[in-house]
Design an enzyme around this catalytic site. Structure first.
Site, PDB file in Angstrom:
ATOM      1  N   ARG A  71      10.473  -8.397   5.194  1.00  0.00           N
ATOM      2  CA  ARG A  71      10.423  -6.956   5.001  1.00  0.00           C
ATOM      3  C   ARG A  71      11.246  -6.203   6.050  1.00  0.00           C
ATOM      4  NH1 ARG A  71       4.866  -3.415   4.911  1.00  0.00           N
ATOM      5  NH2 ARG A  71       4.826  -3.750   7.169  1.00  0.00           N
TER       6      ARG A  71
ATOM      7  N   ARG B 113      -1.978 -10.112  12.736  1.00  0.00           N
ATOM      8  CA  ARG B 113      -2.248  -8.837  12.061  1.00  0.00           C
ATOM      9  C   ARG B 113      -3.158  -9.021  10.856  1.00  0.00           C
ATOM     10  NH1 ARG B 113       3.260  -6.788  10.235  1.00  0.00           N
ATOM     11  NH2 ARG B 113       2.118  -4.999   9.448  1.00  0.00           N
TER      12      ARG B 113
ATOM     13  N   LYS C  65       0.805  -1.210   0.000  1.00  0.00           N
ATOM     14  CA  LYS C  65       0.000   0.000   0.000  1.00  0.00           C
ATOM     15  C   LYS C  65       0.851   1.279   0.000  1.00  0.00           C
ATOM     16  CE  LYS C  65      -2.640  -0.143   3.426  1.00  0.00           C
ATOM     17  NZ  LYS C  65      -3.119   0.885   4.367  1.00  0.00           N
TER      18      LYS C  65
ATOM     19  N   ARG D 214      10.626  -4.541  11.698  1.00  0.00           N
ATOM     20  CA  ARG D 214       9.709  -4.150  12.763  1.00  0.00           C
ATOM     21  C   ARG D 214       9.286  -5.363  13.566  1.00  0.00           C
ATOM     22  NH1 ARG D 214       5.255  -0.501   9.868  1.00  0.00           N
ATOM     23  NH2 ARG D 214       4.229  -2.493  10.206  1.00  0.00           N
TER      24      ARG D 214
ATOM     25  N   ARG E 265     -11.339   3.143   8.889  1.00  0.00           N
ATOM     26  CA  ARG E 265     -11.077   1.799   9.395  1.00  0.00           C
ATOM     27  C   ARG E 265     -12.358   1.077   9.773  1.00  0.00           C
ATOM     28  NH1 ARG E 265      -5.885   0.501   9.811  1.00  0.00           N
ATOM     29  NH2 ARG E 265      -4.377   2.089  10.429  1.00  0.00           N
TER      30      ARG E 265
END
Ligand code: ZN
Length: 212
Positions: free
Chosen positions: A125, A166, A13, A155, A87
């Site tokens: 990532r 997630r 995104k 992360r 959201r």
């Protein structure tokens, strides 16, 4: 052009939002960046949010909506690209109501990617410490965006144990929105499983087609 971008973590995104906002010359708002800039300027809305964050509670929709709608009023002469908002249906409804005289957003674009690919991508990532742009592990160790050169790191929530959770949270949250925009004939679904380039091309062409 008033666009919303929906996509799971790992759907690409951020990368696509950046190139879409450049290509169509519309401002891009990421909800994370918006919060950070309110924090930096210590605005009233940030002070209100902080009371909740401090207690480990979710920031109420009213505050988030206020932040985003003010941003829209200040930045959106040429349209906008929203990433991370809405959201939920309540936020989506508030946005449609706010844009009432222009019949709401034009399109909600959902970049759809199968879970196996998302899991694969997320666990490899790394992101820039400074600007948050994602890279693939072992590509390089510094950010290559213009003058950024920030360090790249993995992360905590890109570690495998956090990823499945997630993705589940994302689907629970996003499914109603997909249905909401689909019902209003505003949904564009893009297959995001290809390369960055190929996804970018199909995004651009479907936006151009829908804008005719
Ligand atoms: Zn960077």
């Amino acid at each position: 052009m008033k666009l919303i971008l929906l996509g799971a973590p790992g759907a690409g995104k951020g990368t696509q939002a950046l190139s879409l906002s450049e290509k169509f010359d519309i401002p891009w708002m990421s909800s994370g960046d918006l919060f950070r800039s309110h924090r930096k300027e210590n605005t009233d809305l940030w002070k209100q949010s902080f009371g909740y964050i401090e207690k480990g509670l979710l920031v109420p929709d009213s505050i988030t909506i206020n932040m985003v709608l003010s941003w829209i009023d200040e930045n959106s002469n040429k349209g906008f690209l929203l990433d991370g908002f809405p959201r939920n249906i309540y936020q989506a409804e508030s946005l449609e109501t706010h844009l009432d005289n222009s019949s709401g957003i034009d399109k909600a674009i959902y970049i759809s990617v199968p879970d196996e690919i998302l899991i694969d991508r997320l666990s490899s990532r790394v992101v820039c410490k400074v600007c948050g742009i994602p890279y693939t592990k072992s590509d390089k160790n510094k950010c290559t965006v213009k003058a950024c050169t920030g360090e790249l790191y993995q992360r905590e929530d890109d570690k495998p144990e956090s990823i499945k959770k997630r993705l589940q949270v994302f689907m629970d949250e996003t499914k109603p929105l997909i249905e909401y925009y689909n019902f209003r004939d505003k949904l564009i679904q893009i297959d995001g499983s290809g390369t960055v380039e190929s996804v970018r091309e199909s995004l651009e062409s479907s936006i151009l087609i829908s804008n005719k």
